[in-house]
Scaffold this motif. Sequence first.
Motif, PDB file in Angstrom:
ATOM      1  N   ASN A  39       0.837  -1.200   0.000  1.00 18.22           N
ATOM      2  CA  ASN A  39       0.000   0.000   0.000  1.00 18.22           C
ATOM      3  C   ASN A  39       0.873   1.252   0.000  1.00 18.22           C
ATOM      4  O   ASN A  39       1.861   1.325   0.732  1.00 18.22           O
ATOM      5  N   LYS A  40       0.516   2.223  -0.810  1.00 11.47           N
ATOM      6  CA  LYS A  40       1.291   3.471  -0.861  1.00 11.47           C
ATOM      7  C   LYS A  40       1.141   4.279   0.420  1.00 11.47           C
ATOM      8  O   LYS A  40       2.001   5.099   0.741  1.00 11.47           O
ATOM      9  N   ASN A  41       0.072   4.029   1.147  1.00  8.99           N
ATOM     10  CA  ASN A  41      -0.175   4.721   2.402  1.00  8.99           C
ATOM     11  C   ASN A  41       0.572   4.006   3.530  1.00  8.99           C
ATOM     12  O   ASN A  41       0.293   2.847   3.843  1.00  8.99           O
ATOM     13  N   LYS A  42       1.503   4.711   4.151  1.00 10.18           N
ATOM     14  CA  LYS A  42       2.345   4.118   5.187  1.00 10.18           C
ATOM     15  C   LYS A  42       1.525   3.589   6.355  1.00 10.18           C
ATOM     16  O   LYS A  42       1.880   2.580   6.967  1.00 10.18           O
ATOM     17  N   TRP A  43       0.425   4.268   6.682  1.00  9.26           N
ATOM     18  CA  TRP A  43      -0.398   3.844   7.818  1.00  9.26           C
ATOM     19  C   TRP A  43      -0.878   2.414   7.617  1.00  9.26           C
ATOM     20  O   TRP A  43      -0.840   1.606   8.540  1.00  9.26           O
ATOM     21  N   PHE A  44      -1.321   2.064   6.415  1.00  8.19           N
ATOM     22  CA  PHE A  44      -1.803   0.715   6.152  1.00  8.19           C
ATOM     23  C   PHE A  44      -0.673  -0.307   6.268  1.00  8.19           C
ATOM     24  O   PHE A  44      -0.874  -1.409   6.784  1.00  8.19           O
ATOM     25  N   ARG A  45       0.511   0.060   5.785  1.00  8.19           N
ATOM     26  CA  ARG A  45       1.651  -0.854   5.911  1.00  8.19           C
ATOM     27  C   ARG A  45       1.992  -1.091   7.381  1.00  8.19           C
ATOM     28  O   ARG A  45       2.218  -2.224   7.800  1.00  8.19           O
TER      29      ARG A  45
END
Length: 134
Positions: free
Chosen positions: A20-26
């Motif tokens: 995921n490009k969104n760090k929060w999801f990673r």
Amino acid sequence: YASFDLSKLSNVQLIKQLENKNKWFRQQALLQFANRRDKSIVPRLATILKTANPDLALEALWAIHVSGGFNDDLASMAILHQDPYVREWSVRLIGDQRKVSSALAAKLAALAATETNEMVRSQLAATSKVISDL
């Protein structure tokens, strides 16, 4: 994700979140791997760790670690990864375990003799200090 509750995702779905490009999801996916401590996902993560994509390989390395699957075989492979951040973090995780087999110690010594990246060399020095204090 209407509720953003990643705890309801399967392991396969969580692995997809590592991209995921969104760090929060990673980060949330890594948290779920840490909560589950499910070593059954390690082979799939190890395959991802071998990829040329350095960001994804690093996320896979961390997921393997928090899942409890970081062992000598994976460490031996990871310290040879083409990306210096993956090598650096692999050496760090080896040192964090505070125990190193003689075979893995020999591989770290071989890496130290050939490594050109300053960050990896620095981490090798720090890890060697931890290992020698044991």
